[in-house]
Design a protein around this motif. Structure first.
Motif, short mmCIF file in Angstrom:
data_model
loop_
_atom_site.label_atom_id
_atom_site.label_comp_id
_atom_site.label_asym_id
_atom_site.label_seq_id
_atom_site.Cartn_x
_atom_site.Cartn_y
_atom_site.Cartn_z
N ALA A 61 0.88 -1.17 0.00
CA ALA A 61 0.00 0.00 0.00
C ALA A 61 0.91 1.21 0.00
N ILE A 62 0.42 2.30 -0.55
CA ILE A 62 1.21 3.52 -0.65
C ILE A 62 0.54 4.63 0.14
N LYS A 63 1.33 5.29 0.97
CA LYS A 63 0.81 6.44 1.72
C LYS A 63 0.81 7.63 0.76
N PHE A 64 -0.35 8.23 0.61
CA PHE A 64 -0.46 9.37 -0.29
C PHE A 64 -0.02 10.64 0.42
N LYS A 65 0.80 11.40 -0.26
CA LYS A 65 1.35 12.65 0.26
C LYS A 65 0.24 13.62 0.67
N CYS A 67 -2.85 13.22 1.76
CA CYS A 67 -3.75 12.97 2.91
C CYS A 67 -3.11 12.13 4.00
N ASP A 68 -1.87 11.69 3.79
CA ASP A 68 -1.16 10.92 4.80
C ASP A 68 -1.89 9.62 5.14
N LYS A 69 -2.59 9.05 4.14
CA LYS A 69 -3.32 7.79 4.32
C LYS A 69 -2.81 6.75 3.33
N TYR A 70 -2.76 5.51 3.81
CA TYR A 70 -2.38 4.41 2.94
C TYR A 70 -3.58 3.95 2.11
N TYR A 71 -3.34 3.73 0.82
CA TYR A 71 -4.30 3.14 -0.10
C TYR A 71 -3.58 2.03 -0.86
N PRO A 72 -4.30 0.98 -1.25
CA PRO A 72 -3.67 -0.08 -2.04
C PRO A 72 -3.19 0.38 -3.41
N CYS A 73 -3.89 1.34 -4.00
CA CYS A 73 -3.51 1.78 -5.35
C CYS A 73 -4.08 3.17 -5.63
N PHE A 74 -3.63 3.71 -6.75
CA PHE A 74 -4.06 5.03 -7.20
C PHE A 74 -5.58 5.07 -7.41
N HIS A 85 -4.93 14.02 -5.82
CA HIS A 85 -3.72 13.38 -5.29
C HIS A 85 -2.51 14.29 -5.48
N GLN A 86 -1.50 14.04 -4.69
CA GLN A 86 -0.21 14.72 -4.83
C GLN A 86 0.87 13.66 -4.89
N VAL A 87 1.89 13.91 -5.68
CA VAL A 87 3.02 12.99 -5.72
C VAL A 87 4.04 13.39 -4.67
N TRP A 88 4.82 12.40 -4.22
CA TRP A 88 5.89 12.67 -3.26
C TRP A 88 7.04 13.33 -3.99
N PRO A 89 7.53 14.48 -3.50
CA PRO A 89 8.68 15.11 -4.14
C PRO A 89 9.96 14.31 -3.86
N TYR A 134 4.91 4.50 -11.07
CA TYR A 134 5.61 5.38 -10.13
C TYR A 134 5.22 6.84 -10.34
N HIS A 135 5.02 7.24 -11.59
CA HIS A 135 4.70 8.65 -11.88
C HIS A 135 3.40 9.10 -11.21
N LEU A 136 2.54 8.16 -10.84
CA LEU A 136 1.29 8.52 -10.16
C LEU A 136 1.51 8.84 -8.68
N TYR A 137 2.63 8.37 -8.14
CA TYR A 137 2.90 8.49 -6.72
C TYR A 137 4.12 9.35 -6.38
N PHE A 138 5.12 9.28 -7.25
CA PHE A 138 6.43 9.86 -6.95
C PHE A 138 6.87 10.80 -8.07
N GLU A 139 7.52 11.89 -7.65
CA GLU A 139 8.07 12.83 -8.62
C GLU A 139 9.09 12.10 -9.51
N LYS A 140 9.01 12.37 -10.79
CA LYS A 140 9.93 11.73 -11.73
C LYS A 140 11.21 12.52 -11.84
N GLU A 141 12.25 11.81 -12.25
CA GLU A 141 13.53 12.47 -12.51
C GLU A 141 13.34 13.44 -13.66
N PRO A 142 13.92 14.61 -13.58
CA PRO A 142 13.82 15.52 -14.73
C PRO A 142 14.54 14.93 -15.94
N LYS A 143 13.94 15.11 -17.12
CA LYS A 143 14.55 14.58 -18.34
C LYS A 143 15.72 15.46 -18.72
N LYS A 144 16.80 14.83 -19.14
CA LYS A 144 18.01 15.59 -19.50
C LYS A 144 18.18 15.61 -20.99
#
Length: 144
Positions: A61-65, A67-74, A85-89, A134-144
């Motif tokens: 489960a992933i804790k969403f940034k 609301c600070d609550k765990y959910y099984p999925c997006f 939703h907000q992604v984790w920076p 991952y892009h739904l939950y976590f900030e992605k690496e900037p493209k170079k």
């Protein structure tokens, strides 16, 4: 003789009633708990599987940034939460935001990403396909 018929009817009722109960479709849990940690959304068991993702490997489960609550999925979050939703920076990837549904240990985001899809605590296998989301939950690496 009447008592025998009554007992036979009662046993038959119990037997038939239990076979019908086994065919009942299970409703999603509103909240499941793993080692005292609530998992919201539409979980179907106490290992974080949900109505959307429920293979043997779908055990985080992933804790969403936001609301600070765990959910099984997006999808569980989108269907249940009353906010965007907000992604984790990236600067917060040390935060414990992943819950192993088997052992109940919380992992830091980077620890989870570096885990080779295996819980470092109980050695249970995670679904490698989760990395596609991952892009739904976590900030992605900037493209170079």
């Amino acid at each position: 003789m009447t008592l025998r018929i009554f007992l036979l009817a009662a046993l038959l009722f119990l037997f038939l009633g239990s076979s019908f109960a086994q065919e009942k479709v299970l409703e999603p849990l509103k909240v499941s708990q793993i080692r005292g940690i609530n998992v919201f959304g539409k979980p179907i068991d106490n290992q974080t599987r949900c109505v959307h993702w429920h293979s043997d490997l779908d055990i985080i489960a992933i804790k969403f940034k936001c609301c600070d609550k765990y959910y099984p999925c997006f999808s569980c979050h989108e269907e249940e939460a009353d906010h965007e939703h907000q992604v984790w920076p990236k600067v917060e990837f040390d935060q414990k935001a992943i819950l192993c549904g088997v052992c109940g240990n919380e992992l830091g985001i980077q620890e989870y990403m570096d885990s080779n899809n295996t819980c470092p605590h109980c050695k249970s296998s995670f679904n490698p396909g989760c990395s596609k989301h991952y892009h739904l939950y976590f900030e992605k690496e900037p493209k170079k």
